[in-house]
Design a protein around this motif. Structure first.
Motif, PDB file in Angstrom:
ATOM      1  N   ALA A  30       0.782  -1.224  -0.073  1.00  0.00           N
ATOM      2  CA  ALA A  30      -0.081  -0.143  -0.021  1.00  0.00           C
ATOM      3  C   ALA A  30       0.889   1.325   0.059  1.00  0.00           C
ATOM      4  O   ALA A  30       0.376   2.148  -0.337  1.00  0.00           O
ATOM      5  CB  ALA A  30      -0.811   0.026   1.329  1.00  0.00           C
ATOM      6  N   SER A  31       2.236   1.199   0.542  1.00  0.00           N
ATOM      7  CA  SER A  31       3.016   2.281   0.476  1.00  0.00           C
ATOM      8  C   SER A  31       4.134   2.235  -0.737  1.00  0.00           C
ATOM      9  O   SER A  31       4.796   3.449  -0.679  1.00  0.00           O
ATOM     10  CB  SER A  31       3.750   2.420   2.003  1.00  0.00           C
ATOM     11  OG  SER A  31       4.652   1.362   1.853  1.00  0.00           O
ATOM     12  N   ASP A  32       3.949   1.308  -1.506  1.00  0.00           N
ATOM     13  CA  ASP A  32       4.598   1.375  -2.616  1.00  0.00           C
ATOM     14  C   ASP A  32       4.005   1.816  -4.033  1.00  0.00           C
ATOM     15  O   ASP A  32       3.584   1.255  -4.596  1.00  0.00           O
ATOM     16  CB  ASP A  32       5.062  -0.237  -2.663  1.00  0.00           C
ATOM     17  CG  ASP A  32       6.214  -0.342  -3.810  1.00  0.00           C
ATOM     18  OD1 ASP A  32       6.462   0.514  -4.836  1.00  0.00           O
ATOM     19  OD2 ASP A  32       6.699  -1.349  -4.135  1.00  0.00           O
ATOM     20  N   ALA A  33       4.236   3.187  -4.052  1.00  0.00           N
ATOM     21  CA  ALA A  33       3.735   4.108  -5.164  1.00  0.00           C
ATOM     22  C   ALA A  33       4.215   3.489  -6.772  1.00  0.00           C
ATOM     23  O   ALA A  33       3.114   3.410  -7.503  1.00  0.00           O
ATOM     24  CB  ALA A  33       4.028   5.520  -5.202  1.00  0.00           C
ATOM     25  N   ALA A  34       5.104   2.978  -6.786  1.00  0.00           N
ATOM     26  CA  ALA A  34       5.798   2.471  -8.175  1.00  0.00           C
ATOM     27  C   ALA A  34       4.988   1.111  -8.335  1.00  0.00           C
ATOM     28  O   ALA A  34       4.452   0.895  -9.436  1.00  0.00           O
ATOM     29  CB  ALA A  34       7.228   2.224  -7.815  1.00  0.00           C
ATOM     30  N   PHE A  35       4.944   0.251  -7.437  1.00  0.00           N
ATOM     31  CA  PHE A  35       4.117  -0.923  -7.670  1.00  0.00           C
ATOM     32  C   PHE A  35       2.622  -0.698  -7.786  1.00  0.00           C
ATOM     33  O   PHE A  35       2.041  -1.235  -8.846  1.00  0.00           O
ATOM     34  CB  PHE A  35       3.850  -1.785  -6.336  1.00  0.00           C
ATOM     35  CG  PHE A  35       3.070  -3.038  -6.183  1.00  0.00           C
ATOM     36  CD1 PHE A  35       3.570  -4.134  -6.806  1.00  0.00           C
ATOM     37  CD2 PHE A  35       1.639  -3.058  -5.664  1.00  0.00           C
ATOM     38  CE1 PHE A  35       2.935  -5.173  -6.804  1.00  0.00           C
ATOM     39  CE2 PHE A  35       1.004  -4.029  -5.871  1.00  0.00           C
ATOM     40  CZ  PHE A  35       1.646  -5.068  -6.269  1.00  0.00           C
ATOM     41  N   VAL A  36       1.890   0.292  -7.216  1.00  0.00           N
ATOM     42  CA  VAL A  36       0.379   0.578  -7.462  1.00  0.00           C
ATOM     43  C   VAL A  36       0.547   1.094  -8.900  1.00  0.00           C
ATOM     44  O   VAL A  36      -0.276   0.468  -9.653  1.00  0.00           O
ATOM     45  CB  VAL A  36      -0.038   1.655  -6.486  1.00  0.00           C
ATOM     46  CG1 VAL A  36      -1.436   2.058  -6.864  1.00  0.00           C
ATOM     47  CG2 VAL A  36      -0.061   0.938  -5.062  1.00  0.00           C
ATOM     48  N   LYS A  37       1.388   2.044  -9.309  1.00  0.00           N
ATOM     49  CA  LYS A  37       1.267   2.484 -10.671  1.00  0.00           C
ATOM     50  C   LYS A  37       1.500   1.237 -11.810  1.00  0.00           C
ATOM     51  O   LYS A  37       0.776   1.376 -12.728  1.00  0.00           O
ATOM     52  CB  LYS A  37       2.143   3.809 -11.006  1.00  0.00           C
ATOM     53  CG  LYS A  37       2.248   4.191 -12.267  1.00  0.00           C
ATOM     54  CD  LYS A  37       2.861   5.690 -12.306  1.00  0.00           C
ATOM     55  CE  LYS A  37       2.707   6.357 -13.999  1.00  0.00           C
ATOM     56  NZ  LYS A  37       2.005   5.688 -14.786  1.00  0.00           N
TER      57      LYS A  37
END
Length: 148
Positions: A30-37
């Motif tokens: 949830a805190s990994d912006a690169a993963f989410v994107k």
């Protein structure tokens, strides 16, 4: 506008959906912006490919959503919460469960380490039953030692 709001407004539908899903189930990603994107981009691409292959919008959306949450069906938090709610509903009051699960979660990390929670069929496997039993035992031991 602060950085958090800026990031959320820049996310696509899939990115916002995934971020909400990850936060709601307390996945580490949830805190990994690169993963989410990256995952949101994969879902959007899967939707486009499916539409080009002739799928209906609903069919393409189903493929995109499957791509979006692939391997993210079982969070450690959700599994531990299920154990606490199912097995300890009499011992742990409802209003104390979330705090209890959050407090206990870091202490049972080693129990989770031997199981592959990314397997979409994990809940149907005998490993799920073993994990559930181990977590139940860990909660019993914790309650005996420290109480709620």
């Amino acid at each position: 506008m602060n950085k958090k709001n800026l990031e959320q407004t820049e996310l696509s539908y899939y990115g916002l959906y995934l971020l909400n899903y990850l936060k709601e189930n307390k996945f580490e990603q949830a805190s990994d912006a690169a993963f989410v994107k990256a995952r949101a981009d994969e879902a959007a691409e899967a939707y486009e490919r499916a539409r080009l292959e002739g799928y209906t919008p609903d069919g393409a959306q189903e493929i995109a959503m499957s791509t979006l949450v692939h391997g993210l069906h079982y969070s450690r938090y959700a599994i531990l919460r299920e154990v606490v709610e199912s097995e300890f509903h009499e011992e742990i009051p409802e209003d104390a469960r979330e705090g209890f699960v959050e407090k206990l979660l870091p202490l049972v990390g080693n129990v989770f380490s031997i199981y592959d929670l990314s397997d979409d069929q994990f809940a149907l496997s005998s490993d799920y039953d073993l994990l559930y039993t181990e977590l139940t035992g860990a909660v019993v031991l914790y309650l005996r030692e420290y109480g709620i």
